[in-house]
Motif scaffolding. Structure first.
Motif, PDB file in Angstrom:
ATOM      1  N   ASP A   1      -2.492   4.746   4.953  1.00  0.00           N
ATOM      2  CA  ASP A   1      -1.975   3.656   4.121  1.00  0.00           C
ATOM      3  C   ASP A   1      -3.064   3.353   3.102  1.00  0.00           C
ATOM      4  OD1 ASP A   1       0.180   3.643   5.816  1.00  0.00           O
ATOM      5  OD2 ASP A   1      -0.371   1.785   6.840  1.00  0.00           O
ATOM      6  N   SER A   2      -2.788   3.619   1.832  1.00  0.00           N
ATOM      7  CA  SER A   2      -3.846   3.632   0.833  1.00  0.00           C
ATOM      8  C   SER A   2      -3.699   2.511  -0.187  1.00  0.00           C
ATOM      9  CB  SER A   2      -3.868   4.968   0.085  1.00  0.00           C
ATOM     10  OG  SER A   2      -4.099   6.022   0.978  1.00  0.00           O
ATOM     11  N   THR A   3      -4.831   1.882  -0.507  1.00  0.00           N
ATOM     12  CA  THR A   3      -4.881   0.934  -1.609  1.00  0.00           C
ATOM     13  C   THR A   3      -4.889   1.718  -2.917  1.00  0.00           C
ATOM     14  OG1 THR A   3      -7.289   0.924  -1.749  1.00  0.00           O
ATOM     15  CG2 THR A   3      -6.274  -0.603  -0.168  1.00  0.00           C
ATOM     16  N   GLU A   4      -4.846   0.986  -4.012  1.00  0.00           N
ATOM     17  CA  GLU A   4      -4.890   1.649  -5.314  1.00  0.00           C
ATOM     18  C   GLU A   4      -6.261   2.240  -5.609  1.00  0.00           C
ATOM     19  OE1 GLU A   4      -2.207   2.374  -7.542  1.00  0.00           O
ATOM     20  OE2 GLU A   4      -1.493   2.065  -5.496  1.00  0.00           O
TER      21      GLU A   4
ATOM     22  N   GLU B   1       0.847  -1.179   0.000  1.00  0.00           N
ATOM     23  CA  GLU B   1       0.000   0.000   0.000  1.00  0.00           C
ATOM     24  C   GLU B   1       0.887   1.234   0.000  1.00  0.00           C
ATOM     25  OE1 GLU B   1      -2.606  -0.364   3.347  1.00  0.00           O
ATOM     26  OE2 GLU B   1      -3.884  -1.830   2.348  1.00  0.00           O
ATOM     27  N   SER B   2       0.310   2.360  -0.394  1.00  0.00           N
ATOM     28  CA  SER B   2       1.045   3.615  -0.453  1.00  0.00           C
ATOM     29  C   SER B   2       0.904   4.369   0.861  1.00  0.00           C
ATOM     30  CB  SER B   2       0.521   4.490  -1.595  1.00  0.00           C
ATOM     31  OG  SER B   2       0.685   3.839  -2.845  1.00  0.00           O
ATOM     32  N   ILE B   3       2.033   4.855   1.394  1.00  0.00           N
ATOM     33  CA  ILE B   3       1.992   5.739   2.553  1.00  0.00           C
ATOM     34  C   ILE B   3       1.766   7.154   2.024  1.00  0.00           C
ATOM     35  CG2 ILE B   3       3.265   6.683   4.514  1.00  0.00           C
ATOM     36  CD1 ILE B   3       4.855   4.072   4.596  1.00  0.00           C
ATOM     37  N   MET B   4       0.581   7.695   2.330  1.00  0.00           N
ATOM     38  CA  MET B   4       0.182   9.003   1.832  1.00  0.00           C
ATOM     39  C   MET B   4       0.198  10.014   2.981  1.00  0.00           C
ATOM     40  SD  MET B   4      -0.464   8.154  -1.319  1.00  0.00           S
ATOM     41  CE  MET B   4      -1.227   9.673  -1.896  1.00  0.00           C
ATOM     42  N   ILE B   5       0.785  11.173   2.741  1.00  0.00           N
ATOM     43  CA  ILE B   5       0.833  12.235   3.753  1.00  0.00           C
ATOM     44  C   ILE B   5       0.593  13.581   3.070  1.00  0.00           C
ATOM     45  CG2 ILE B   5       2.175  13.342   5.585  1.00  0.00           C
ATOM     46  CD1 ILE B   5       3.858  10.871   5.818  1.00  0.00           C
TER      47      ILE B   5
ATOM     48  N   LEU C   1      -6.790  10.584  -2.938  1.00  0.00           N
ATOM     49  CA  LEU C   1      -6.002  11.380  -2.003  1.00  0.00           C
ATOM     50  C   LEU C   1      -4.965  12.227  -2.732  1.00  0.00           C
ATOM     51  CD1 LEU C   1      -5.498   8.819   0.910  1.00  0.00           C
ATOM     52  CD2 LEU C   1      -7.200  10.638   0.703  1.00  0.00           C
ATOM     53  N   GLU C   2      -4.397  11.697  -3.820  1.00  0.00           N
ATOM     54  CA  GLU C   2      -3.440  12.487  -4.593  1.00  0.00           C
ATOM     55  C   GLU C   2      -4.111  13.707  -5.213  1.00  0.00           C
ATOM     56  OE1 GLU C   2       0.089   9.492  -6.073  1.00  0.00           O
ATOM     57  OE2 GLU C   2      -1.740   9.565  -7.279  1.00  0.00           O
TER      58      GLU C   2
END
Length: 266
Positions: A238-241, A109-113, A247-248
């Motif tokens: 923590d984001s799935t696809e 998963e992507s760590i998004m902040i 979020l982006e």
């Protein structure tokens, strides 16, 4: 500041502020073993995390994995364990050591902040859809059941029981739902992290037939607004696809990846 510099600043804040006991707010017990934090949760769940593994080599990483598995094997109440890895860590041989000791790898998963204010925008809802915070047991169980269904898991009491316990502890966690025609169609939780700049947004799930209508974005914006009221300036997830692109578009940045590895007794 360039985007690369911004990502480095956000990732440093993540490592310094969140890779502590902030990861285990509802744990029944946390034991430190070298750099590892070994946590026990309700429902026979174990969890392994750490800020970093220092200058560990492959041999010491293998030893840490073996010792962590041994720790949980000695607890008969533990039936499953998650080891949380991060893509930017120095951890030579960790993947191989985990597989060798009975773990299986989940999808990364992507760590998004990003800045909470970037998410705090007005998002129009479809006609008939409303947002509200829930605390009553019946609502919490309905929310948890919907999330189980969306994630393709059997509906169980495990997560609902854990959420109700956290609400009883009044640790500032908030549960938010979107409803239409008396049914929950989307949900997620907000977890302000004490002593940090962060609040986490977790458990985001929307029923398939309601996707693409801005409901998840609206639910995310409402949680960001609540985070700002609580003095939190940064949001992490923590984001799935499925959720990463949303979020982006809202201004969050992918700063790293996280991959869970899972072990089950027997």
């Amino acid at each position: 500041m360039t985007q690369r510099e911004t990502k480095a600043r956000l990732l440093a804040a993540y490592d310094q502020q969140l890779r502590t006991d902030a990861e285990t707010p509802s744990a029944l017990e946390v034991t430190e073993h070298g750099p590892l934090r070994l946590a026990t949760f309700l429902g026979g769940r174990g969890f392994i995390t750490y800020r970093d593994l220092g200058d560990a080599d492959e041999q010491s990483v293998r030893r840490l994995v073996e010792e962590a598995v041994g720790y949980f094997q000695a607890k008969p109440e533990i039936i499953k364990v998650e080891w949380k890895t991060r893509g930017h860590d120095h951890a030579p041989g960790l993947h191989e050591a985990l597989l060798h000791n009975g773990f299986t790898q989940d999808d990364p998963e992507s760590i998004m902040i990003g800045e909470a204010r970037a998410l705090s925008v007005d998002v129009p809802l479809p006609d008939g859809v409303t947002l509200r915070q829930v605390t009553d047991e019946a609502d919490v169980r309905a929310m948890s059941a919907m999330q189980d269904e969306v994630f393709g898991e059997p509906v169980s009491d495990e997560m609902a029981d854990a959420l109700l316990r956290r609400l009883s502890l009044d640790d500032s966690m908030e549960l938010w739902v979107a409803e239409a025609e008396g049914h929950i169609v989307s949900a997620g939780r907000l977890e302000p992290v004490p002593g940090t700049d962060f609040a986490g947004i977790w458990g985001g799930a929307t029923r398939q037939e309601w996707r693409g209508r801005g409901i998840y974005r609206a639910l995310t914006a409402r949680r960001a607004q609540s985070a700002l009221v609580k003095g939190k300036t940064l949001i992490h997830s923590d984001s799935t696809e499925f959720s990463r692109p949303i979020l982006e578009r809202s201004g969050l940045l992918k700063v790293s990846t996280t991959t869970p590895y899972r072990w089950a007794r027997g």
